[in-house]
Design a protein around this motif. Structure first.
Motif, PDB file in Angstrom:
ATOM      1  N   THR A 351       0.827  -1.203   0.000  1.00 40.10           N
ATOM      2  CA  THR A 351       0.000   0.000   0.000  1.00 40.10           C
ATOM      3  C   THR A 351       0.861   1.253   0.000  1.00 40.10           C
ATOM      4  OG1 THR A 351      -1.659  -1.236   1.262  1.00 40.10           O
ATOM      5  CG2 THR A 351      -1.941   1.147   1.125  1.00 40.10           C
ATOM      6  N   TYR A 355       1.010   4.323  -2.749  1.00 40.81           N
ATOM      7  CA  TYR A 355       0.959   5.755  -2.423  1.00 40.81           C
ATOM      8  C   TYR A 355       2.061   6.504  -3.147  1.00 40.81           C
ATOM      9  CZ  TYR A 355       1.910  10.032   0.161  1.00 40.81           C
ATOM     10  OH  TYR A 355       2.183  11.338   0.485  1.00 40.81           O
ATOM     11  N   SER A 388      -8.052   1.522   2.058  1.00 39.81           N
ATOM     12  CA  SER A 388      -8.655   2.844   2.098  1.00 39.81           C
ATOM     13  C   SER A 388      -8.142   3.650   3.277  1.00 39.81           C
ATOM     14  CB  SER A 388     -10.182   2.724   2.168  1.00 39.81           C
ATOM     15  OG  SER A 388     -10.703   2.104   1.015  1.00 39.81           O
ATOM     16  N   PHE A 391      -4.469   4.713   2.693  1.00 34.65           N
ATOM     17  CA  PHE A 391      -4.359   5.840   1.755  1.00 34.65           C
ATOM     18  C   PHE A 391      -4.798   7.145   2.412  1.00 34.65           C
ATOM     19  CE2 PHE A 391      -4.967   2.586  -1.802  1.00 34.65           C
ATOM     20  CZ  PHE A 391      -3.627   2.591  -2.138  1.00 34.65           C
ATOM     21  N   GLU A 392      -5.910   7.097   3.122  1.00 41.41           N
ATOM     22  CA  GLU A 392      -6.421   8.298   3.765  1.00 41.41           C
ATOM     23  C   GLU A 392      -5.478   8.797   4.847  1.00 41.41           C
ATOM     24  OE1 GLU A 392     -10.207   6.828   4.948  1.00 41.41           O
ATOM     25  OE2 GLU A 392     -11.209   7.439   3.072  1.00 41.41           O
ATOM     26  N   GLU A 397      -7.267  11.273  -1.071  1.00 43.55           N
ATOM     27  CA  GLU A 397      -8.718  11.171  -1.089  1.00 43.55           C
ATOM     28  C   GLU A 397      -9.091   9.854  -1.761  1.00 43.55           C
ATOM     29  OE1 GLU A 397     -12.604  13.276  -3.195  1.00 43.55           O
ATOM     30  OE2 GLU A 397     -10.604  14.181  -3.395  1.00 43.55           O
ATOM     31  N   VAL A 398      -9.914   9.069  -1.096  1.00 43.91           N
ATOM     32  CA  VAL A 398     -10.273   7.748  -1.604  1.00 43.91           C
ATOM     33  C   VAL A 398     -11.766   7.698  -1.893  1.00 43.91           C
ATOM     34  CG1 VAL A 398     -10.342   5.270  -1.107  1.00 43.91           C
ATOM     35  CG2 VAL A 398      -8.415   6.649  -0.304  1.00 43.91           C
ATOM     36  N   LYS A 399     -12.119   7.277  -3.085  1.00 44.61           N
ATOM     37  CA  LYS A 399     -13.508   7.046  -3.453  1.00 44.61           C
ATOM     38  C   LYS A 399     -13.671   5.550  -3.696  1.00 44.61           C
ATOM     39  CE  LYS A 399     -14.334  11.589  -5.495  1.00 44.61           C
ATOM     40  NZ  LYS A 399     -15.231  12.013  -4.396  1.00 44.61           N
ATOM     41  N   THR A 400     -14.591   4.945  -2.962  1.00 46.65           N
ATOM     42  CA  THR A 400     -14.787   3.502  -3.060  1.00 46.65           C
ATOM     43  C   THR A 400     -15.887   3.196  -4.063  1.00 46.65           C
ATOM     44  OG1 THR A 400     -14.131   3.240  -0.759  1.00 46.65           O
ATOM     45  CG2 THR A 400     -15.270   1.395  -1.785  1.00 46.65           C
ATOM     46  N   SER A 415     -11.008   0.386  -4.909  1.00 47.91           N
ATOM     47  CA  SER A 415     -10.698   1.540  -4.076  1.00 47.91           C
ATOM     48  C   SER A 415      -9.862   2.488  -4.920  1.00 47.91           C
ATOM     49  CB  SER A 415      -9.917   1.121  -2.841  1.00 47.91           C
ATOM     50  OG  SER A 415      -9.549   2.226  -2.069  1.00 47.91           O
ATOM     51  N   PRO A 417      -7.588   5.666  -5.064  1.00 41.81           N
ATOM     52  CA  PRO A 417      -6.860   6.709  -4.359  1.00 41.81           C
ATOM     53  C   PRO A 417      -6.645   7.925  -5.246  1.00 41.81           C
ATOM     54  CG  PRO A 417      -5.324   5.032  -5.098  1.00 41.81           C
ATOM     55  CD  PRO A 417      -6.705   4.576  -5.499  1.00 41.81           C
ATOM     56  N   ARG A 418      -6.846   9.112  -4.709  1.00 41.78           N
ATOM     57  CA  ARG A 418      -6.622  10.345  -5.454  1.00 41.78           C
ATOM     58  C   ARG A 418      -5.690  11.230  -4.661  1.00 41.78           C
ATOM     59  NH1 ARG A 418     -10.839  11.233  -9.275  1.00 41.78           N
ATOM     60  NH2 ARG A 418     -12.522   9.722  -9.094  1.00 41.78           N
TER      61      ARG A 418
END
Length: 420
Positions: A351, A355, A388, A391-392, A397-400, A415, A417-418
């Protein structure tokens, strides 16, 4: 922290003559310039006593890299001083360090637009408290790296050095500004890794970054897929010739002239000693700038203590496996390869690598005028939640995505990651 004394041929060689002086000279092979010995009477003239920034070098480079903001150099310097006193593990300063607008401190695209200096025994002092790294490296006048060396078979091995950092330097709030500005810390007793039957090596060359209280020392192993006697990067590096006048100045500044012709000193100048290897691997100009730009993460960890949720901030640095994986991904993309596999073992930092890759690849595609979007695909819900949160915690910013059924009836979760 070493004491430099005047040595005769009848006295034992110590960490200065066995490791420190050869390492200083080795840095010149990598294109670093010896700044000279820095003493306290130069404070306010040659360097800033609050931050150890080389004043003239910093100001000249800032104006060179930011011609439209040249008049702001004093204001920026004041802001850096304030940021380094923050109790944020240097996060506000690091954001400034890697920024490219409205002003930049480092030109990450054009290495030759930057200056690289080094010195030894440069004291970090705040009031009556002080410590003195054996070697300090500067990029554009900013003291971003320090190296601590010990003689081989030193008492306590590198465990003693780790204990000193964790028990004396990191917890001392008077050292906070110096820890906050230093991104990379290297420690070596010029020996190959040795565990003496245990798991954690107690001898060798290690690295870490700053911490609020304690940190772990990381091993660094240069990429060597064919298991050659000398790793290709070390063997084939385009070393510069040693400038003899500069070498004599270094030995003179630290009262070590007598060692110049000694066999032991000449042996320790070899590019393949453990100390010189890690310096080449991590501090050669291109690699150091890459590490500075993409190799650090600020992690916010929430944990329950006595029924209350408390937040803990940590600063992480890439493991060498993640470093080489990131370089390999970029290399393969340059070759036109668009897919591949990175093989990991459990707990190796998958993970965290993801990142670091979001930042490295965002910039890679931005140079091609492409906007990158990253998908992290997992095969079970607990891994989705874990990824998630990881990453957070690092500020993404994580959108699932909603669950989707595959043709075989299994469930796929995505998941995403932004970057901030």
């Amino acid at each position: 922290m070493s004491e430099v004394k005047n040595y005769s041929r009848n006295k034992d060689f110590n960490e200065a003559t066995r490791v420190q002086m050869p390492a200083l000279v080795h840095l010149s092979r990598l294109g670093y310039k010896y700044f000279g010995k820095i003493t306290e009477d130069m404070k306010g003239i040659k360097y800033d006593g609050d931050t150890n920034i080389l004043l003239e070098v910093f100001k000249d480079q800032f104006k060179k890299l930011n011609p439209a903001h040249a008049g702001e150099v004093e204001e920026v310097l004041r802001s850096i001083r304030q940021e380094l006193d923050n109790d944020d593990l240097g996060k506000s300063f690091y954001k400034r360090l890697v920024a490219i607008s409205p002003t930049k401190l480092i030109d990450f695209e054009n290495i030759n637009n930057n200056t690289f200096h080094y010195t030894a025994e440069f004291t970090c002092k705040n009031g009556q408290d002080e410590f003195r790294p054996d070697i300090t490296l500067f990029v554009n006048g900013l003291p971003l790296v320090f190296i601590e060396v010990k003689k081989p078979n030193n008492k306590g091995g590198m465990v003693a050095e780790s204990t000193r950092m964790n028990n004396q330097r990191f917890p001392n709030k008077k050292f906070r500004r110096f820890i906050n500005i230093t991104q990379l810390m290297i420690f070596s007793n010029n020996m190959e890794y040795e565990t003496l039957g245990g798991i954690t090596p107690i001898q060798g060359a290690f690295y870490c970054t700053g911490a609020r209280d304690t940190t772990k020392f990381n091993c660094f192993r240069e990429e060597n897929p064919a298991n050659a006697d000398i790793a290709p990067f070390i063997k084939d590096f385009p070393y510069l010739e040693i400038n003899q006048d500069m070498e004599k100045q270094i030995l003179s500044d630290f009262n070590c002239q007598v060692i110049h012709t000694s066999p032991e000193y000449q042996t320790n100048l070899n590019e393949n000693t453990p100390t010189n290897r890690i310096i080449t691997s991590m501090c050669s100009k291109q690699r150091l700038l890459f590490l500075l730009k993409y190799g650090f993460a600020y992690v916010r960890i929430d944990r329950e203590i006595d029924g209350k949720i408390e937040s803990l901030d940590q600063k992480h640095i890439m493991r060498y496996q993640q470093f080489f994986a990131t370089l390999a991904v970029i290399e393969k993309l340059d070759e036109g390869i668009k897919s591949g596999v990175i093989w990991h073992t459990q707990g190796s930092g998958k993970t965290a690598l993801s990142y670091h890759l979001t930042y490295a690849l965002t910039d890679y595609y931005a140079k091609q005028n492409k906007v990158a979007k990253f998908y992290f695909i997992v095969d079970r819900l607990d891994l989705l939640e874990q990824a998630s949160s990881e990453f957070e915690a690092r500020g993404l910013e994580v959108k699932t995505a909603s669950r989707q059924k595959r043709t075989d009836g299994s469930i796929q979760n995505k998941s995403i990651p932004r970057r901030e």
